[in-house]
Design a protein around this motif. Structure first.
Motif, PDB file in Angstrom:
ATOM      1  N   ARG A 275       0.832  -1.207   0.000  1.00  0.00           N
ATOM      2  CA  ARG A 275       0.000   0.000   0.000  1.00  0.00           C
ATOM      3  C   ARG A 275       0.870   1.261   0.000  1.00  0.00           C
ATOM      4  O   ARG A 275       0.568   2.233  -0.680  1.00  0.00           O
ATOM      5  CB  ARG A 275      -0.955  -0.004   1.198  1.00  0.00           C
ATOM      6  CG  ARG A 275      -2.130  -0.948   0.977  1.00  0.00           C
ATOM      7  CD  ARG A 275      -2.873  -1.316   2.240  1.00  0.00           C
ATOM      8  NE  ARG A 275      -3.663  -0.222   2.810  1.00  0.00           N
ATOM      9  CZ  ARG A 275      -4.509  -0.392   3.847  1.00  0.00           C
ATOM     10  NH1 ARG A 275      -4.650  -1.601   4.392  1.00  0.00           N
ATOM     11  NH2 ARG A 275      -5.193   0.627   4.348  1.00  0.00           N
ATOM     12  N   ILE A 276       1.975   1.237   0.708  1.00  0.00           N
ATOM     13  CA  ILE A 276       2.848   2.417   0.738  1.00  0.00           C
ATOM     14  C   ILE A 276       3.584   2.536  -0.600  1.00  0.00           C
ATOM     15  O   ILE A 276       3.633   3.610  -1.209  1.00  0.00           O
ATOM     16  CB  ILE A 276       3.853   2.333   1.899  1.00  0.00           C
ATOM     17  CG1 ILE A 276       3.121   2.376   3.239  1.00  0.00           C
ATOM     18  CG2 ILE A 276       4.891   3.446   1.810  1.00  0.00           C
ATOM     19  CD1 ILE A 276       4.018   2.147   4.435  1.00  0.00           C
ATOM     20  N   SER A 277       4.120   1.397  -1.064  1.00  0.00           N
ATOM     21  CA  SER A 277       4.947   1.411  -2.278  1.00  0.00           C
ATOM     22  C   SER A 277       4.157   1.857  -3.505  1.00  0.00           C
ATOM     23  O   SER A 277       4.723   2.392  -4.457  1.00  0.00           O
ATOM     24  CB  SER A 277       5.524   0.014  -2.501  1.00  0.00           C
ATOM     25  OG  SER A 277       6.773   0.124  -3.149  1.00  0.00           O
ATOM     26  N   ALA A 278       2.848   1.681  -3.460  1.00  0.00           N
ATOM     27  CA  ALA A 278       2.007   2.114  -4.583  1.00  0.00           C
ATOM     28  C   ALA A 278       2.014   3.640  -4.714  1.00  0.00           C
ATOM     29  O   ALA A 278       1.798   4.189  -5.788  1.00  0.00           O
ATOM     30  CB  ALA A 278       0.579   1.611  -4.372  1.00  0.00           C
ATOM     31  N   VAL A 279       2.304   4.314  -3.614  1.00  0.00           N
ATOM     32  CA  VAL A 279       2.327   5.784  -3.605  1.00  0.00           C
ATOM     33  C   VAL A 279       3.755   6.312  -3.459  1.00  0.00           C
ATOM     34  O   VAL A 279       4.180   7.205  -4.187  1.00  0.00           O
ATOM     35  CB  VAL A 279       1.448   6.316  -2.444  1.00  0.00           C
ATOM     36  CG1 VAL A 279       1.478   7.849  -2.405  1.00  0.00           C
ATOM     37  CG2 VAL A 279       0.021   5.788  -2.569  1.00  0.00           C
ATOM     38  N   TYR A 280       4.487   5.734  -2.516  1.00  0.00           N
ATOM     39  CA  TYR A 280       5.906   6.109  -2.292  1.00  0.00           C
ATOM     40  C   TYR A 280       6.746   4.858  -2.535  1.00  0.00           C
ATOM     41  O   TYR A 280       6.937   4.051  -1.611  1.00  0.00           O
ATOM     42  CB  TYR A 280       6.127   6.585  -0.861  1.00  0.00           C
ATOM     43  CG  TYR A 280       5.182   7.659  -0.352  1.00  0.00           C
ATOM     44  CD1 TYR A 280       4.305   7.385   0.717  1.00  0.00           C
ATOM     45  CD2 TYR A 280       5.152   8.915  -0.904  1.00  0.00           C
ATOM     46  CE1 TYR A 280       3.447   8.362   1.204  1.00  0.00           C
ATOM     47  CE2 TYR A 280       4.300   9.900  -0.422  1.00  0.00           C
ATOM     48  CZ  TYR A 280       3.453   9.622   0.633  1.00  0.00           C
ATOM     49  OH  TYR A 280       2.590  10.587   1.121  1.00  0.00           O
ATOM     50  N   PRO A 281       7.263   4.652  -3.735  1.00  0.00           N
ATOM     51  CA  PRO A 281       7.985   3.407  -4.032  1.00  0.00           C
ATOM     52  C   PRO A 281       9.064   3.064  -3.009  1.00  0.00           C
ATOM     53  O   PRO A 281       9.794   3.943  -2.539  1.00  0.00           O
ATOM     54  CB  PRO A 281       8.584   3.690  -5.424  1.00  0.00           C
ATOM     55  CG  PRO A 281       7.608   4.631  -6.046  1.00  0.00           C
ATOM     56  CD  PRO A 281       7.169   5.530  -4.903  1.00  0.00           C
TER      57      PRO A 281
END
Ligand code: SF4
Length: 376
Positions: A252-258
């Protein structure tokens, strides 16, 4: 530093399991004592009080820890001198990291003096110890400088939400978020940074804040760590459905902040580390439920009244206070610690799935110690 203990006796029976676990080299190679799974004793977590000024619902629910709850009397708690003796014994057996916990450790009067005592200790090689402390931050704006002066090296602060109403509902004592954020700044200003911030995620409670929390701490230099909700103790009504798997958090984080994975900073590190590809820092994920790390667990825990536990999910411990107050020598204290560790074969989190015999009570046997009692 006490009489040396024969640490190599164990290596004779080092089996394929150790190789298979790949976690630990031959016993004695680095002078550390080993348990039944060849794990060295490296970390000692010392609870200095069973009291806390918060009533976090997943740790110290008011229904259990209400006004009438019997906390330990001060005379029952280990004195600073006794804690120092236990730490010395641990150091002689391989301990290199001490973490002070609670309850809420900053409630213990004179905690700075204890930090100074422990910071003065040295390893057999003459090196200083890694001294850390975990706190809810409530007293930190007042105490940060004194703790840093006393020799505290690192600090971890718990923060489960940035939303005022929600945070106050989780800690259940109406303690405001702003004062925990102030505590993080105070710790950094006192030189205790980068601060680690621990967030326990519970599905349906605060998992909608994963991106807000990540966004808030990105670029601050502090490390946010998401902790999978655990069945510690017997009073938080834990169910598996309320666990948010770390893999989902990272996705979920990586989808916005890789994000990209980082190697562990040291053997036995609890958190899996991830760094922001754009250089805005790192996060951690502690996955005791979905990705257990028992194979590399090097932690012993000492309760506030001096019981040695070899696992966070233990049901019983070894009474060191009786030895300390019964005139035991340093060698006898070392022997008790070494004997308990050598016999250790805990791997609760790995067995949790196997042990889930009855819904809602994975262990099926024995009342596990409470997080507030053993300090996580
Ligand atoms: S469950 Fe017990 S043995 Fe496993 S990592 Fe946690 S404390 Fe260590």
């Amino acid at each position: 530093m006490g009489q040396a203990i024969n640490l190599t006796a164990q290596s004779a029976n080092e089996g394929p399991t150790a190789r298979k676990s790949g976690a630990m080299p031959a016993a004695g190679a680095d002078g550390a004592l080993r348990d039944q799974l060849h794990r060295p004793l490296r970390d000692m977590r010392i609870s200095v009080t069973d009291r806390c000024n918060f009533r976090c619902v997943y740790c110290m629910p008011k229904e259990v820890f209400g006004r009438d709850f019997q906390f330990r009397e001060r005379s029952e708690l280990l004195t600073f001198e006794e804690i120092e003796r236990v730490a010395r014994a641990g150091i002689s057996l391989g301990v290199r990291k001490l973490r002070l916990t609670g309850g809420e450790p900053l409630l213990r009067r004179g905690i700075e003096e204890l930090v100074a005592r422990l910071a003065a200790l040295r390893t057999p090689e003459g090196e200083s110890l890694d001294i850390a402390l975990t706190t809810n931050g409530s007293a930190l704006p007042v105490k940060a400088e004194a703790l840093a002066k006393a020799g505290l090296g690192r600090i971890t602060i718990s923060l489960d939400s940035l939303q005022e109403e929600r945070f106050q509902a989780i800690n259940d004592v109406r303690f405001p978020v702003s004062r925990v954020l102030e505590a993080i700044d105070a710790a950094a200003a006192a030189g205790l940074g980068p601060v680690k911030i621990n967030t326990v995620l519970k599905r349906g409670v605060n998992d909608d804040e994963i991106l807000d929390l990540a966004g808030h701490f990105r670029g601050t230099g502090h490390t946010l760590r998401f902790i999978e909700y655990m069945d510690v103790g017997s009073s938080n009504g834990w169910v598996l459905d309320e666990v948010v798997p770390s893999a989902e958090v990272v996705e979920r984080i990586s989808a916005v902040y890789p994000l990209e994975p980082l190697p562990p900073a040291h053997p036995g590190e609890v958190a899996q580390r991830w760094r922001y590809v754009d250089g805005a820092g790192e996060i951690g994920a502690i996955s005791s439920v979905t990705n257990p790390f028992c194979g590399a667990c090097t932690r012993a825990r000492i309760s506030a009244e001096g019981r040695l536990f070899t696992c966070l999910f233990a049901t019983e411990g070894t009474d060191l206070r009786e030895l300390l107050r019964g005139g035991a020598s340093d060698a006898e204290l070392q022997g008790a610690l070494a004997g308990t560790w050598r016999a250790r074969k805990d791997r609760y989190s790995e067995k949790r799935a196997e042990l889930t015999a009855h819904p809602g009570d994975p262990a099926g046997a024995g009342r596990r110690i409470e997080m507030s009692y053993i300090g996580g």
